[in-house]
Design a protein around this motif. Structure first.
Motif, mmCIF file in Angstrom:
data_model
loop_
_atom_site.group_PDB
_atom_site.id
_atom_site.type_symbol
_atom_site.label_atom_id
_atom_site.label_comp_id
_atom_site.label_asym_id
_atom_site.label_seq_id
_atom_site.Cartn_x
_atom_site.Cartn_y
_atom_site.Cartn_z
ATOM 1 N N GLU A 265 0.834 -1.200 0.000
ATOM 2 C CA GLU A 265 0.000 0.000 0.000
ATOM 3 C C GLU A 265 0.873 1.256 0.000
ATOM 4 O O GLU A 265 1.872 1.327 0.721
ATOM 5 N N GLU B 75 -5.453 -1.369 -9.497
ATOM 6 C CA GLU B 75 -6.087 -0.395 -8.606
ATOM 7 C C GLU B 75 -5.201 0.827 -8.377
ATOM 8 O O GLU B 75 -5.669 1.872 -7.954
ATOM 9 N N GLY B 76 -3.897 0.703 -8.680
ATOM 10 C CA GLY B 76 -2.987 1.823 -8.503
ATOM 11 C C GLY B 76 -3.058 2.858 -9.614
ATOM 12 O O GLY B 76 -2.499 3.954 -9.485
ATOM 13 N N ALA C 201 -5.588 4.665 -10.706
ATOM 14 C CA ALA C 201 -6.431 5.838 -10.455
ATOM 15 C C ALA C 201 -5.684 6.958 -9.736
ATOM 16 O O ALA C 201 -5.780 8.125 -10.119
ATOM 17 N N ARG C 202 -4.914 6.623 -8.714
ATOM 18 C CA ARG C 202 -4.269 7.652 -7.894
ATOM 19 C C ARG C 202 -2.757 7.700 -8.068
ATOM 20 O O ARG C 202 -2.093 8.520 -7.434
ATOM 21 N N GLY C 203 -2.232 6.802 -8.888
ATOM 22 C CA GLY C 203 -0.789 6.781 -9.074
ATOM 23 C C GLY C 203 -0.050 6.061 -7.971
ATOM 24 O O GLY C 203 1.179 5.977 -7.979
ATOM 25 N N ARG C 204 -0.788 5.511 -7.022
ATOM 26 C CA ARG C 204 -0.211 4.724 -5.938
ATOM 27 C C ARG C 204 -1.125 3.543 -5.635
ATOM 28 O O ARG C 204 -2.340 3.637 -5.796
ATOM 29 N N HIS C 205 -0.524 2.448 -5.188
ATOM 30 C CA HIS C 205 -1.321 1.273 -4.853
ATOM 31 C C HIS C 205 -2.076 1.516 -3.556
ATOM 32 O O HIS C 205 -1.520 2.029 -2.581
ATOM 33 N N VAL C 206 -3.355 1.172 -3.561
ATOM 34 C CA VAL C 206 -4.184 1.355 -2.377
ATOM 35 C C VAL C 206 -4.392 0.031 -1.642
ATOM 36 O O VAL C 206 -5.177 -0.039 -0.693
#
Length: 304
Positions: A76, A117-118, A120-125
């Motif tokens: 995450e 999933e990463g 959308a925000r540029g990072r894995h959630v």
């Protein structure tokens, strides 16, 4: 050779350059030498990109990473740079709750993409953990998005959009399962969904190995470990399934389908056309006479 981003600790020796002079043995079927022994190469996005890179005289660096059981593929908050194609094995994704517990959000099998999933925000959630010894192909997202189409095949970006759509369908099925109020229907729907995903790979949907624990299934379904275990025991007593540790053999599909009827259309949308599930299940009903200690065939190819 141009520089490439670090593959989350992946040794440089494992980074495979596609369509480069140093790697000339690209088969005529459009794959690359590293994919030749892989049974999933016809559907894999990595093979699709290999064709595009070759035809556009470009270069794409794909890393192959082995992930041991219990090891994290990504965590995450880690920057999103790669899409991971599961070559073999099983992984789960999960995220941390405020109270410190873990919420399982998905299971991924050979031929499926993980890590989307990463985007959308540029990072894995979420974090991804191997449930057994596994191997993934690490596909650099930015380089992949720039590749053109290869002949009649769609551009890698289009293929990725199709795979993202498949992920959304899976999420819809998960929500339909969560809407079921009781434990037994949720577990029945989970088995139906898992069966469909096995068939998509040309494997048996009537007997398979559950690489995830009962607790992980419960977390995914919003149930306790005890509720999942009771559901499996109930199905076995009624003769619908046969269970030996983590091996499951489905003996009768009708009762399971009726049990989760409100979510049935959502979990069955992913089934492979032309597969007669009842006929396939009938092929293993003779297993009732076997002893519990008899070895089970897991993920066996479905004969035509």
């Amino acid at each position: 050779m141009h520089a490439h981003p670090n593959l989350h600790g992946l040794p440089a020796a494992n980074v495979v350059p596609l369509a480069s002079p140093a790697f000339p043995s690209i088969p005529s079927d459009g794959g690359f030498a590293g994919c030749v022994p892989c049974q999933l190469r016809q559907e894999c996005i990595a093979a699709c990109m290999a064709r595009s890179a070759r035809r556009s005289a470009g270069q794409l660096l794909i890393g192959r990473r082995r992930v041991r059981k219990g090891e994290c593929l990504y965590r995450e908050g880690q920057p999103f740079r790669f899409v991971y194609a599961v070559r073999y094995g099983t992984l789960k994704t999960a995220f941390s709750l405020d109270d410190g517990d873990e919420q399982v959000s998905g299971f991924f099998f050979a031929g499926e993409l993980i890590g989307l999933e990463g985007l959308a925000r540029g990072r894995h959630v979420s974090h991804a953990v191997a449930l057994e010894d596994s191997e993934v192909c690490c596909i650099p997202y930015e380089e992949m998005a720039r590749l053109p189409a290869a002949g009649s095949a769609p551009a890698p970006a289009v293929r990725l959009a199709q795979l993202v759509s498949s992920e959304l369908v899976r999420d819809q099925a998960a929500k339909a399962i969560a809407a079921l109020r009781q434990a037994d229907p949720r577990v029945a729907a989970f088995l139906l969904m898992l069966s469909g995903r096995m068939r998509e790979r040309g494997l048996s949907g009537s007997e398979f190995e559950l690489r995830m624990s009962r607790a992980e299934i419960g977390s995914y379904l919003g149930l306790t470990l005890e509720s999942v275990s009771r559901a499996f025991a109930s199905f076995a007593v009624q003769g619908w399934i046969e269970v030996h540790k983590r091996s499951v053999r489905v003996l009768s599909w009708g009762p399971l389908e009726r049990l989760c009827l409100p979510a049935l259309s959502a979990v069955q949308d992913r089934q492979v056309p032309g597969v007669d599930r009842e006929r396939e299940s009938a092929c293993v009903t003779g297993a009732r006479t076997r002893t519990r200690s008899a070895p089970l065939r897991c993920a066996t190819p479905v004969s035509a």
